[in-house]
Design a protein around this motif. Structure first.
Motif, PDB file in Angstrom:
ATOM      1  N   GLN A 104      45.239  41.944  25.936  1.00  0.00           N
ATOM      2  CA  GLN A 104      46.037  43.238  26.412  1.00  0.00           C
ATOM      3  C   GLN A 104      45.513  43.649  27.498  1.00  0.00           C
ATOM      4  N   GLU A 105      44.327  44.000  27.630  1.00  0.00           N
ATOM      5  CA  GLU A 105      43.446  44.771  28.962  1.00  0.00           C
ATOM      6  C   GLU A 105      44.061  43.900  30.066  1.00  0.00           C
ATOM      7  N   ASN A 106      44.174  42.690  29.951  1.00  0.00           N
ATOM      8  CA  ASN A 106      44.495  41.898  31.382  1.00  0.00           C
ATOM      9  C   ASN A 106      45.961  41.942  31.713  1.00  0.00           C
ATOM     10  N   ALA A 107      46.593  42.404  30.997  1.00  0.00           N
ATOM     11  CA  ALA A 107      47.876  42.835  31.206  1.00  0.00           C
ATOM     12  C   ALA A 107      48.120  44.159  31.946  1.00  0.00           C
ATOM     13  N   GLN A 108      47.249  45.025  32.065  1.00  0.00           N
ATOM     14  CA  GLN A 108      47.393  46.280  32.367  1.00  0.00           C
ATOM     15  C   GLN A 108      46.668  46.439  33.650  1.00  0.00           C
ATOM     16  N   VAL A 109      47.599  46.011  34.788  1.00  0.00           N
ATOM     17  CA  VAL A 109      47.028  45.760  35.904  1.00  0.00           C
ATOM     18  C   VAL A 109      48.165  46.254  36.942  1.00  0.00           C
ATOM     19  N   PHE A 110      49.035  46.873  36.541  1.00  0.00           N
ATOM     20  CA  PHE A 110      50.209  47.324  37.470  1.00  0.00           C
ATOM     21  C   PHE A 110      50.363  48.804  37.656  1.00  0.00           C
ATOM     22  N   ASP A 111      49.247  49.414  37.235  1.00  0.00           N
ATOM     23  CA  ASP A 111      49.231  50.996  37.415  1.00  0.00           C
ATOM     24  C   ASP A 111      48.084  51.260  38.370  1.00  0.00           C
ATOM     25  N   PHE A 112      47.531  50.487  39.274  1.00  0.00           N
ATOM     26  CA  PHE A 112      46.674  50.814  40.137  1.00  0.00           C
ATOM     27  C   PHE A 112      46.683  49.856  41.545  1.00  0.00           C
ATOM     28  N   GLU A 113      46.139  50.303  42.487  1.00  0.00           N
ATOM     29  CA  GLU A 113      45.944  49.675  43.774  1.00  0.00           C
ATOM     30  C   GLU A 113      44.643  49.366  44.170  1.00  0.00           C
ATOM     31  N   LEU A 114      44.125  48.299  44.716  1.00  0.00           N
ATOM     32  CA  LEU A 114      43.009  48.010  45.492  1.00  0.00           C
ATOM     33  C   LEU A 114      43.245  48.749  46.769  1.00  0.00           C
ATOM     34  N   THR A 115      42.107  49.196  47.336  1.00  0.00           N
ATOM     35  CA  THR A 115      42.283  49.708  48.903  1.00  0.00           C
ATOM     36  C   THR A 115      41.677  48.619  49.859  1.00  0.00           C
ATOM     37  N   ASP A 116      41.882  48.711  50.957  1.00  0.00           N
ATOM     38  CA  ASP A 116      41.389  47.651  51.990  1.00  0.00           C
ATOM     39  C   ASP A 116      39.833  47.540  52.013  1.00  0.00           C
ATOM     40  N   ALA A 117      39.035  48.718  51.462  1.00  0.00           N
ATOM     41  CA  ALA A 117      37.590  48.813  51.484  1.00  0.00           C
ATOM     42  C   ALA A 117      37.285  47.947  50.261  1.00  0.00           C
ATOM     43  N   ASP A 118      38.107  48.057  49.147  1.00  0.00           N
ATOM     44  CA  ASP A 118      37.818  47.207  47.967  1.00  0.00           C
ATOM     45  C   ASP A 118      38.049  45.868  48.137  1.00  0.00           C
ATOM     46  N   HIS A 119      38.999  45.404  48.954  1.00  0.00           N
ATOM     47  CA  HIS A 119      39.296  43.876  49.371  1.00  0.00           C
ATOM     48  C   HIS A 119      37.797  43.350  50.109  1.00  0.00           C
ATOM     49  N   GLU A 120      37.409  44.082  51.030  1.00  0.00           N
ATOM     50  CA  GLU A 120      36.443  43.946  51.993  1.00  0.00           C
ATOM     51  C   GLU A 120      35.198  43.639  51.048  1.00  0.00           C
ATOM     52  N   LYS A 121      34.926  44.420  50.211  1.00  0.00           N
ATOM     53  CA  LYS A 121      33.981  44.269  49.165  1.00  0.00           C
ATOM     54  C   LYS A 121      34.052  43.003  48.240  1.00  0.00           C
ATOM     55  N   LEU A 122      35.220  42.753  47.829  1.00  0.00           N
ATOM     56  CA  LEU A 122      35.380  41.447  47.025  1.00  0.00           C
ATOM     57  C   LEU A 122      35.168  40.500  47.947  1.00  0.00           C
ATOM     58  N   ASN A 123      35.751  40.322  49.318  1.00  0.00           N
ATOM     59  CA  ASN A 123      35.271  39.375  49.840  1.00  0.00           C
ATOM     60  C   ASN A 123      33.910  38.802  50.234  1.00  0.00           C
ATOM     61  N   SER A 124      33.182  40.184  50.123  1.00  0.00           N
ATOM     62  CA  SER A 124      31.748  39.799  50.268  1.00  0.00           C
ATOM     63  C   SER A 124      30.997  38.589  49.207  1.00  0.00           C
ATOM     64  N   LEU A 125      31.786  38.618  47.990  1.00  0.00           N
ATOM     65  CA  LEU A 125      31.485  37.845  46.928  1.00  0.00           C
ATOM     66  C   LEU A 125      31.478  36.290  47.194  1.00  0.00           C
ATOM     67  N   THR A 126      32.214  35.972  48.360  1.00  0.00           N
ATOM     68  CA  THR A 126      32.672  34.454  48.648  1.00  0.00           C
ATOM     69  C   THR A 126      31.236  33.816  48.574  1.00  0.00           C
ATOM     70  N   GLY A 127      31.175  32.599  47.593  1.00  0.00           N
ATOM     71  CA  GLY A 127      30.003  31.689  47.844  1.00  0.00           C
ATOM     72  C   GLY A 127      28.802  31.968  46.875  1.00  0.00           C
ATOM     73  N   LYS A 128      29.176  33.363  46.143  1.00  0.00           N
ATOM     74  CA  LYS A 128      28.092  33.768  45.507  1.00  0.00           C
ATOM     75  C   LYS A 128      28.355  33.389  43.786  1.00  0.00           C
TER      76      LYS A 128
END
Ligand code: A2P
Length: 295
Positions: free
Chosen positions: A252-276
């Motif tokens: 149920q939790e994994n379906a509740q993803v349509f009520d928020f948006e990630l920011t550009d800064a969030d995307h940048e932070k997530l990109n830093s996980l590449t290779g980790k």
């Protein structure tokens, strides 16, 4: 980041016009029997309309039964299954394997049928010819109407390029291991260049990304869970994520993803996980010999 979808029943369009719900429910490692049956039952109850399985998962029977027992109209559902490596030694074997999957699923057709891996250990010395022959059978299945779309999984650009030499129908989907730990940008671009839709399996890093402090920070800011942030990342990256769970609460939790948006800064932070974290398997070298658990 904004996306067009607002719910689990919203769809994207494949190159042949077939509509695919924006999130699929993954069943890899869900055991045949009560575990897979209940998971799919809960997913359908929670509103998922796209279910992903494979012959080698060994759970097609339970997945099919849960679909049947749900009573949901077939045309409201999108069901994917995959052709296992050991069943690709001849054109006829592929047709038979497909029919066997339909029988186990108790379905007349699937919405999507995928070649599971490009370079099975059994055919490592002649994968190019085996893939060409397999694809010819996949095209036959597509033309018969028993698979509304056909595609590939775990194919890297060089495998796609080789297949392109003989295909008459371009695959509509490439399903790959994809999450911020391993976003495979070259492959994603290559899929896009051929109008092949990219599906993301292991969007939570097969669970390995669920304890990352960077994601936890982002999740807290949005009052969401780490899993929800990762699924949202996948949607905002224009993938069709296939989160897997066997717990109703998580499903149920994994379906509740349509009520928020990630920011550009969030995307940048997530990109830093590449290779980790865990990376995708190398299809040219990984040993995939595994008997299909016929049930
Ligand atoms: P479980 O199946 O025990 O419910 P992926 O989709 O990347 O393959 O990840 C699947 C893994 O993540 C499984 O171990 C699953 O656990 C776990 N999982 C799925 N959703 C959640 C969630 N919302 N919170 C915590 N763990 C989750």
């Amino acid at each position: 980041m904004k996306i067009e979808a607002n719910s689990l029943t919203d769809t994207k369009e494949l190159a042949n016009g077939v509509k695919i719900p924006v999130i699929g429910f993954g069943t890899w490692q869900s055991k045949n029997g009560d575990e897979a049956y209940d998971a799919v039952k809960w997913a359908l109850k929670a509103g998922y309309r796209h279910i992903d399985t494979a012959a080698t998962y060994g759970n097609e029977k339970s997945v099919g039964l849960a679909i049947k027992d749900s009573g949901i109209d077939r045309d409201q559902l999108f069901v994917t299954t995959k052709l296992w490596n050991s069943q690709r030694d001849s054109y006829d074997h592929v047709l038979q394997a497909f029919q066997d999957s339909l029988t186990r699923l108790q379905l007349d057709y699937v919405d999507l049928y995928l070649i599971h891996w490009p370079v099975p250990t059994e055919y490592r010395d002649r994968w190019q010819k085996i893939n060409a022959d397999t694809w010819r059978a996949m095209e036959e299945i597509y033309r018969s109407g028993k698979a509304k779309a056909i595609g590939i999984s775990n194919f890297q650009p060089k495998h796609i390029q080789e297949l392109q030499k003989t295909w008459e129908i371009t695959p509509m989907v490439n399903q790959i291991f994809l999450n911020p730990g391993d976003p495979q940008p070259e492959l994603v671009k290559y899929n896009q260049s051929l109008k092949i839709l990219t599906e993301a399996y292991s969007p939570l890093g097969t669970g390995n990304l669920l304890h990352q402090p960077i994601i936890e920070e982002i999740a807290k800011e949005h009052h969401k869970s780490i899993a929800q942030v990762l699924i949202r990342w996948s949607l905002e990256s224009d993938f069709v994520p296939l989160p897997k769970s066997t717990h109703e609460k998580y499903i149920q939790e994994n379906a509740q993803v349509f009520d928020f948006e990630l920011t550009d800064a969030d995307h940048e932070k997530l990109n830093s996980l590449t290779g980790k974290t865990a990376q995708h398997e190398d299809p040219d070298n990984f040993d995939f010999v595994k008997p299909i658990p016929f049930l």
